[in-house]
Design an enzyme around this catalytic site. Structure first.
Site, short mmCIF file in Angstrom:
data_model
loop_
_atom_site.label_atom_id
_atom_site.label_comp_id
_atom_site.label_asym_id
_atom_site.label_seq_id
_atom_site.Cartn_x
_atom_site.Cartn_y
_atom_site.Cartn_z
CE LYS A 52 -3.58 -2.64 1.92
NZ LYS A 52 -4.86 -3.02 3.30
CD GLN A 96 -3.09 -4.45 6.17
OE1 GLN A 96 -2.89 -3.54 5.39
NE2 GLN A 96 -4.22 -5.70 6.09
CG ASP A 119 -9.45 -0.67 4.25
OD1 ASP A 119 -9.39 -0.83 3.08
OD2 ASP A 119 -9.22 -0.58 5.22
#
Ligand code: NDP
Length: 281
Positions: A52, A96, A119
């Site tokens: 990422k 994460q 997200d």
């Protein structure tokens, strides 16, 4: 021969478009910044986080990263999220997953300001998606819609069957297909006669989490098959939920693993970051 849906090429194209957009924003004095938090040192998570950050650097998105020890407390993690929520220079916040076991994952997701929820996991984002309001959409299903669109595959009016009902893939996938005017069926581990249901699909999305489970017995001749699964086989090679060699000859279009859905997830995350920065104008 089926059309092989090239997620690598399509995600590269999206990243190029984003790079140009970010460069134009910079000329107007706007920067884009993603905060990435990793708690603990799960090796798979470290690889995802590194990928990422690499994508951010390529596109011109700044990334600030926080590597917290496994023993970090929930209070400390929530305090960091609150600090990042308040920072004007941070456009997106990504924690994460999974977080260490002693931390309540739902509390972490709920702590992120929906305006920075790149997200798309916050209940407000999911709710907005359900009722057709603006908000961030979970990256993997959003990437699948983009794959279909950019491969010239129409969704409207088609029978779409999703195998899997997880919060991050199956459910948002079903809602997005519905938004595109597909006729949608969601299946799961309690579905009876799964093969009969999946054989109705013009577009079949496999997000079942079982290596190579989907063979041609599950697939109608000429169907479009999208494989969300990521697994390592006994030879440490990547494979999906679909048995590609068996299914490809009966499909009209299919995604490979690797190089199908996987690269789209990061591309859509980058897309969400840029959107967040653009919306905060
Ligand atoms: P989950 O394990 O959370 O969900 C799996 C779903 O499949 C569940 O809804 C489950 O049903 C259903 N299921 C399990 N076994 C069967 C069966 N025998 N028949 C029918 N349905 C079944 O997985 P995720 O949604 O998180 O992920 C799915 C796959 O996609 C995984 O391989 C994962 O690694 C991959 N993935 C890939 C991403 C990418 O970027 N390409 C991103 C995210 C995930 P029930 O609800 O009844 O238990």
């Amino acid at each position: 021969m089926p059309q092989i849906i090239d997620g690598k090429a399509i995600s590269a194209q999206i990243k190029e478009e984003l790079k140009e957009k970010v460069s134009r924003m910079k000329q107007d004095g706007r920067t884009v910044c993603l905060a990435v938090i990793q708690a603990g040192n799960d090796p798979a998570s470290s690889v995802y986080v590194a990928n990422k950050k690499k994508a951010c650097a390529y596109i011109g998105i700044e990334s600030v990263s926080y590597e917290l020890p496994e023993e970090v407390t929930q209070e400390e993690l929530l305090a960091l999220i609150a600090e990042l929520n308040a920072r004007k220079d941070v456009d997106g916040i990504l924690v994460q997953l999974p977080v260490p076991e002693h931390i309540d994952e739902d509390a972490v997701i709920r702590a992120i300001d929906p305006k920075k929820d790149v997200d798309g996991f916050h209940p407000a984002s999911v709710g907005a998606l359900c009722i057709g309001q603006p908000g961030f959409v979970s990256c993997t299903p959003a990437g699948i819609i983009e794959l279909l669109r950019r491969s010239g595959i129409e969704i409207e009016g088609k029978e779409c069957v999703v195998i899997g009902r997880s919060n991050i893939v199956g459910k948002p996938m079903a809602i997005l297909l519905l938004r595109e005017n597909g006729t949608v069926t969601v299946t799961h581990s309690r579905t009876r006669n799964l093969k009969e249901v999946t054989k109705r699909a013009d577009i079949l999305i496999a997000a079942v989490g079982k290596p190579k489970m989907i063979t041609r017995e599950y697939v109608k001749e000429g169907a479009v098959v999208i494989d969300v699964g990521i697994h390592r086989n006994e030879n440490n090679k990547l494979c999906g939920d679909v048995d590609f060699e068996d299914v490809a000859p009966v499909s009209s279009a299919i995604t490979p693993v690797p190089g199908g859905v996987g690269p789209m997830t990061i591309a859509m995350l980058m897309h969400n970051c840029v959107e967040s920065a653009a919306l905060n104008l």
